[in-house]
Write an enzyme that holds these catalytic residues in place. Structure first.
Site, PDB file in Angstrom:
ATOM      1  N   HIS A  41      -6.736  -5.736   2.519  1.00 11.81           N
ATOM      2  CA  HIS A  41      -5.582  -5.145   3.205  1.00 11.81           C
ATOM      3  C   HIS A  41      -4.999  -6.194   4.145  1.00 11.81           C
ATOM      4  O   HIS A  41      -5.742  -6.787   4.955  1.00 11.81           O
ATOM      5  CB  HIS A  41      -6.009  -3.959   4.074  1.00 11.81           C
ATOM      6  CG  HIS A  41      -6.538  -2.773   3.337  1.00 11.81           C
ATOM      7  ND1 HIS A  41      -5.793  -1.645   3.089  1.00 11.81           N
ATOM      8  CD2 HIS A  41      -7.762  -2.517   2.816  1.00 11.81           C
ATOM      9  CE1 HIS A  41      -6.515  -0.744   2.444  1.00 11.81           C
ATOM     10  NE2 HIS A  41      -7.729  -1.252   2.271  1.00 11.81           N
ATOM     11  N   HIS A  94     -10.130  -5.424  -3.048  1.00 12.77           N
ATOM     12  CA  HIS A  94      -8.803  -5.649  -2.474  1.00 12.77           C
ATOM     13  C   HIS A  94      -8.910  -5.976  -1.002  1.00 12.77           C
ATOM     14  O   HIS A  94      -9.811  -5.518  -0.311  1.00 12.77           O
ATOM     15  CB  HIS A  94      -7.885  -4.443  -2.694  1.00 12.77           C
ATOM     16  CG  HIS A  94      -8.450  -3.131  -2.249  1.00 12.77           C
ATOM     17  ND1 HIS A  94      -9.375  -2.425  -2.993  1.00 12.77           N
ATOM     18  CD2 HIS A  94      -8.229  -2.403  -1.131  1.00 12.77           C
ATOM     19  CE1 HIS A  94      -9.686  -1.311  -2.350  1.00 12.77           C
ATOM     20  NE2 HIS A  94      -9.016  -1.283  -1.214  1.00 12.77           N
ATOM     21  N   ASP A 107       0.860  -1.190   0.000  1.00 13.22           N
ATOM     22  CA  ASP A 107       0.000   0.000   0.000  1.00 13.22           C
ATOM     23  C   ASP A 107       0.895   1.238   0.000  1.00 13.22           C
ATOM     24  O   ASP A 107       1.868   1.308   0.742  1.00 13.22           O
ATOM     25  CB  ASP A 107      -0.917  -0.018   1.239  1.00 13.22           C
ATOM     26  CG  ASP A 107      -2.020   1.005   1.141  1.00 13.22           C
ATOM     27  OD1 ASP A 107      -1.715   2.205   0.963  1.00 13.22           O
ATOM     28  OD2 ASP A 107      -3.196   0.631   1.254  1.00 13.22           O
ATOM     29  N   ILE A 108       0.552   2.201  -0.833  1.00 15.15           N
ATOM     30  CA  ILE A 108       1.378   3.402  -0.981  1.00 15.15           C
ATOM     31  C   ILE A 108       1.305   4.303   0.265  1.00 15.15           C
ATOM     32  O   ILE A 108       2.226   5.072   0.533  1.00 15.15           O
ATOM     33  CB  ILE A 108       0.942   4.168  -2.254  1.00 15.15           C
ATOM     34  CG1 ILE A 108       2.074   5.010  -2.788  1.00 15.15           C
ATOM     35  CG2 ILE A 108      -0.287   4.999  -2.041  1.00 15.15           C
ATOM     36  CD1 ILE A 108       1.804   5.529  -4.196  1.00 15.15           C
TER      37      ILE A 108
HETATM   38  P1  5GP Z   1      -9.856   1.485   0.303  1.00 12.71           P
HETATM   39  O1  5GP Z   1     -10.414   1.502  -1.098  1.00 12.71           O
HETATM   40  O2  5GP Z   1      -9.679   0.090   0.843  1.00 12.71           O
HETATM   41  O3  5GP Z   1     -10.661   2.360   1.239  1.00 12.71           O
HETATM   42  O4  5GP Z   1      -8.405   2.138   0.248  1.00 12.71           O
HETATM   43  C1  5GP Z   1      -7.575   1.984  -0.868  1.00 12.71           C
HETATM   44  C2  5GP Z   1      -6.141   1.785  -0.443  1.00 12.71           C
HETATM   45  O5  5GP Z   1      -5.348   1.772  -1.619  1.00 12.71           O
HETATM   46  C3  5GP Z   1      -5.574   2.874   0.470  1.00 12.71           C
HETATM   47  O6  5GP Z   1      -4.987   2.262   1.617  1.00 12.71           O
HETATM   48  C4  5GP Z   1      -4.537   3.584  -0.395  1.00 12.71           C
HETATM   49  O7  5GP Z   1      -3.400   4.006   0.326  1.00 12.71           O
HETATM   50  C5  5GP Z   1      -4.179   2.528  -1.421  1.00 12.71           C
HETATM   51  N1  5GP Z   1      -3.832   3.106  -2.707  1.00 12.71           N
HETATM   52  C6  5GP Z   1      -4.535   4.030  -3.412  1.00 12.71           C
HETATM   53  N2  5GP Z   1      -3.925   4.317  -4.567  1.00 12.71           N
HETATM   54  C7  5GP Z   1      -2.804   3.555  -4.607  1.00 12.71           C
HETATM   55  C8  5GP Z   1      -1.758   3.426  -5.568  1.00 12.71           C
HETATM   56  O8  5GP Z   1      -1.727   4.057  -6.621  1.00 12.71           O
HETATM   57  N3  5GP Z   1      -0.770   2.540  -5.274  1.00 12.71           N
HETATM   58  C9  5GP Z   1      -0.764   1.812  -4.119  1.00 12.71           C
HETATM   59  N4  5GP Z   1       0.257   0.962  -3.918  1.00 12.71           N
HETATM   60  N5  5GP Z   1      -1.739   1.907  -3.185  1.00 12.71           N
HETATM   61  C10 5GP Z   1      -2.743   2.787  -3.436  1.00 12.71           C
END
Ligand code: 5GP
Length: 132
Positions: free
Chosen positions: A95, A93, A29-30
């Protein structure tokens, strides 16, 4: 619409990859909550995890287990917590987050600021364990 995670799958945007096979990809995660915070995705674009085909969903859990076992050998922690939110990126996804206490998996808390070099080193270490 192509999701940002599909762009990662295609290599159109960079990521720190951990593991991949025909159906799934794991990458850091970035904006991690903890060192080693990893996302596992199906390569097939599906927004909501519970809309996934049964077999694809079951396989993602098994793939995540292999990744989690490798993370916990690299990042000292009590266990790997798993969470599914999907509020930000419309591509299913999971985590995987190394945790020691409840607060470690609180998504409301500020994220870590890790440099590219540190992310690359973490990913390389986990990849190495995956390959053993
Ligand atoms: P969620 O959709 O589960 O609420 O959060 C999406 C997750 O994806 C976040 O933790 C965010 O940091 C991660 N994320 C969003 N864009 C990118 C990206 O371009 N690259 C990576 N490696 N992680 C990402």
């Amino acid at each position: 619409m192509t999701t940002i995670f599909s762009k990662i799958v295609k290599g159109e945007i960079p990521s720190h990859k951990i593991a991949e096979d025909e159906d799934y990809l794991a990458f850091l995660d970035i904006n991690p909550l903890a060192r080693g915070h990893t996302l596992v995705i199906p390569k097939k674009e599906v927004d909501y995890i519970f809309d996934m085909d049964d077999n694809l969903l079951a396989g993602m859990q098994v793939f995540s287990k292999r990744v989690a076992k490798a993370i916990e050998r690299v990042i000292p922690c009590k266990r790997i917590g798993i969470a599914v939110l999907g509020l930000e990126v419309p591509h299913a996804h999971i985590h995987l987050i190394p945790i020691n206490r409840l607060e470690d998996i609180n998504f409301g808390r500020p994220k870590l600021r890790l440099g590219e070099d540190e992310l690359a080193e973490i990913a390389a270490n986990i990849r190495q364990v995956m390959e053993q």
